[in-house]
Motif scaffolding. Structure first.
Motif, mmCIF file in Angstrom:
data_model
loop_
_atom_site.group_PDB
_atom_site.id
_atom_site.type_symbol
_atom_site.label_atom_id
_atom_site.label_comp_id
_atom_site.label_asym_id
_atom_site.label_seq_id
_atom_site.Cartn_x
_atom_site.Cartn_y
_atom_site.Cartn_z
ATOM 1 N N TRP A 26 0.886 -1.171 0.000
ATOM 2 C CA TRP A 26 0.000 0.000 0.000
ATOM 3 C C TRP A 26 0.921 1.218 0.000
ATOM 4 O O TRP A 26 2.074 1.109 0.414
ATOM 5 N N PRO A 27 0.448 2.392 -0.413
ATOM 6 C CA PRO A 27 1.321 3.575 -0.407
ATOM 7 C C PRO A 27 1.917 3.815 0.988
ATOM 8 O O PRO A 27 1.191 3.911 1.974
ATOM 9 N N GLY A 28 3.241 3.835 1.060
ATOM 10 C CA GLY A 28 3.934 4.082 2.321
ATOM 11 C C GLY A 28 4.103 2.861 3.213
ATOM 12 O O GLY A 28 4.631 2.977 4.311
ATOM 13 N N VAL A 29 3.636 1.695 2.755
ATOM 14 C CA VAL A 29 3.781 0.454 3.527
ATOM 15 C C VAL A 29 4.609 -0.522 2.707
ATOM 16 O O VAL A 29 4.177 -0.972 1.647
ATOM 17 N N PRO A 49 4.928 7.535 8.244
ATOM 18 C CA PRO A 49 3.905 8.264 9.010
ATOM 19 C C PRO A 49 2.646 8.488 8.160
ATOM 20 O O PRO A 49 2.741 8.877 6.994
ATOM 21 N N GLY A 50 1.490 8.175 8.739
ATOM 22 C CA GLY A 50 0.226 8.354 8.040
ATOM 23 C C GLY A 50 -0.153 7.236 7.088
ATOM 24 O O GLY A 50 -1.272 7.213 6.573
ATOM 25 N N ALA A 51 0.759 6.293 6.833
ATOM 26 C CA ALA A 51 0.477 5.207 5.888
ATOM 27 C C ALA A 51 -0.610 4.283 6.437
ATOM 28 O O ALA A 51 -0.688 4.033 7.634
ATOM 29 N N LYS A 72 -3.105 2.914 14.696
ATOM 30 C CA LYS A 72 -4.541 2.770 14.923
ATOM 31 C C LYS A 72 -4.957 1.471 14.245
ATOM 32 O O LYS A 72 -4.596 1.211 13.096
ATOM 33 N N VAL A 73 -5.721 0.655 14.977
ATOM 34 C CA VAL A 73 -6.218 -0.609 14.448
ATOM 35 C C VAL A 73 -7.739 -0.541 14.404
ATOM 36 O O VAL A 73 -8.380 -0.259 15.414
ATOM 37 N N GLU A 74 -8.280 -0.773 13.207
ATOM 38 C CA GLU A 74 -9.737 -0.763 13.027
ATOM 39 C C GLU A 74 -10.200 -2.152 12.619
ATOM 40 O O GLU A 74 -9.598 -2.780 11.756
ATOM 41 N N MET A 75 -11.260 -2.630 13.282
ATOM 42 C CA MET A 75 -11.908 -3.892 12.940
ATOM 43 C C MET A 75 -13.389 -3.617 12.753
ATOM 44 O O MET A 75 -13.953 -2.784 13.469
ATOM 45 N N LYS A 76 -13.989 -4.299 11.806
ATOM 46 C CA LYS A 76 -15.419 -4.070 11.546
ATOM 47 C C LYS A 76 -16.236 -4.324 12.806
ATOM 48 O O LYS A 76 -15.961 -5.259 13.560
ATOM 49 N N ASP A 77 -17.217 -3.466 13.019
ATOM 50 C CA ASP A 77 -18.151 -3.579 14.147
ATOM 51 C C ASP A 77 -17.486 -3.440 15.514
ATOM 52 O O ASP A 77 -18.032 -3.879 16.518
ATOM 53 N N LYS A 78 -16.288 -2.877 15.559
ATOM 54 C CA LYS A 78 -15.614 -2.622 16.834
ATOM 55 C C LYS A 78 -15.048 -1.216 16.807
ATOM 56 O O LYS A 78 -14.752 -0.671 15.748
ATOM 57 N N GLU A 79 -14.851 -0.648 17.991
ATOM 58 C CA GLU A 79 -14.269 0.687 18.091
ATOM 59 C C GLU A 79 -12.765 0.606 17.785
ATOM 60 O O GLU A 79 -12.081 -0.321 18.221
ATOM 61 N N THR A 100 -4.922 -0.965 9.409
ATOM 62 C CA THR A 100 -3.982 -0.358 10.360
ATOM 63 C C THR A 100 -3.382 0.911 9.766
ATOM 64 O O THR A 100 -3.112 0.979 8.564
ATOM 65 N N THR A 101 -3.158 1.900 10.627
ATOM 66 C CA THR A 101 -2.650 3.203 10.211
ATOM 67 C C THR A 101 -1.532 3.634 11.155
ATOM 68 O O THR A 101 -1.681 3.544 12.376
ATOM 69 N N ASN A 102 -0.423 4.120 10.618
ATOM 70 C CA ASN A 102 0.638 4.694 11.448
ATOM 71 C C ASN A 102 0.171 6.084 11.863
ATOM 72 O O ASN A 102 0.115 7.005 11.054
ATOM 73 N N VAL A 103 -0.178 6.230 13.151
ATOM 74 C CA VAL A 103 -0.631 7.532 13.657
ATOM 75 C C VAL A 103 0.489 8.256 14.404
ATOM 76 O O VAL A 103 0.260 9.304 15.003
ATOM 77 N N GLY A 104 1.706 7.702 14.328
ATOM 78 C CA GLY A 104 2.856 8.358 14.941
ATOM 79 C C GLY A 104 3.501 9.348 13.989
ATOM 80 O O GLY A 104 3.109 9.476 12.827
ATOM 81 N N LYS A 105 4.512 10.046 14.480
ATOM 82 C CA LYS A 105 5.218 11.048 13.675
ATOM 83 C C LYS A 105 6.425 10.471 12.934
ATOM 84 O O LYS A 105 7.043 11.148 12.117
ATOM 85 N N LYS A 106 6.791 9.218 13.239
ATOM 86 C CA LYS A 106 7.962 8.584 12.624
ATOM 87 C C LYS A 106 7.554 7.272 11.960
ATOM 88 O O LYS A 106 6.543 6.673 12.342
ATOM 89 N N PRO A 107 8.366 6.809 11.005
ATOM 90 C CA PRO A 107 8.107 5.479 10.446
ATOM 91 C C PRO A 107 8.270 4.427 11.544
ATOM 92 O O PRO A 107 8.972 4.663 12.527
ATOM 93 N N PHE A 108 7.615 3.294 11.382
ATOM 94 C CA PHE A 108 7.867 2.177 12.290
ATOM 95 C C PHE A 108 8.040 0.896 11.498
ATOM 96 O O PHE A 108 7.573 0.773 10.366
ATOM 97 N N THR A 109 8.757 -0.052 12.116
ATOM 98 C CA THR A 109 9.021 -1.346 11.494
ATOM 99 C C THR A 109 8.701 -2.449 12.484
ATOM 100 O O THR A 109 9.091 -2.372 13.654
ATOM 101 N N VAL A 110 7.996 -3.462 12.010
ATOM 102 C CA VAL A 110 7.684 -4.644 12.808
ATOM 103 C C VAL A 110 8.016 -5.897 12.017
ATOM 104 O O VAL A 110 8.026 -5.878 10.778
#
Length: 116
Positions: A26-29, A49-51, A72-79, A100-110
């Motif tokens: 995906w763009p930025g991932v 960031p923001g990806a 940020k982690v989003e799942m259907k029918d859940k907050e 999933t969305t990087n809501v931090g100010k820096k890139p992250f790697t897992v």
């Protein structure tokens, strides 16, 4: 002993190893498959960031933070929830479909290990 372990590792049946080429899913991932066989898929995933990793599914998996993570982690029918991991921390998840969305100010790697 190290040489013997290396030989055993490479002789494991069913082992498929990617050339470790990074792809932008995906763009930025970006994702680099570290190993993939009939038991596990291990990938290094980096988010700018923001990806956003648009809706996708995983079997049960672990994620090991190489860098600090704020996503940020989003799942259907859940907050939606914000997950934070410090570098060196790991987490486990049952099978899931999420975005999933990087809501931090820096890139992250897992390192993501999917259990097949």
């Amino acid at each position: 002993i190290l040489m013997m372990l290396s030989v055993i590792l490479f002789m494991t049946t069913g082992q498929k190893v990617n050339a470790q080429e990074k792809i932008e899913k995906w763009p930025g991932v970006t994702m680099k498959v570290l190993t993939d066989n009939d038991k596990v898929n291990v990938s290094e995933v980096t988010f700018a960031p923001g990806a956003v990793a648009d809706w996708h599914s995983h079997p049960q998996y672990t994620a090991y933070a190489i860098t600090d993570v704020k996503m940020k982690v989003e799942m259907k029918d859940k907050e939606a929830v914000v997950v934070e991991l410090k570098a060196g921390q790991a987490m486990w998840s049952p099978a899931v479909t999420h975005q999933t969305t990087n809501v931090g100010k820096k890139p992250f790697t897992v390192i993501v290990t999917e259990i097949k």
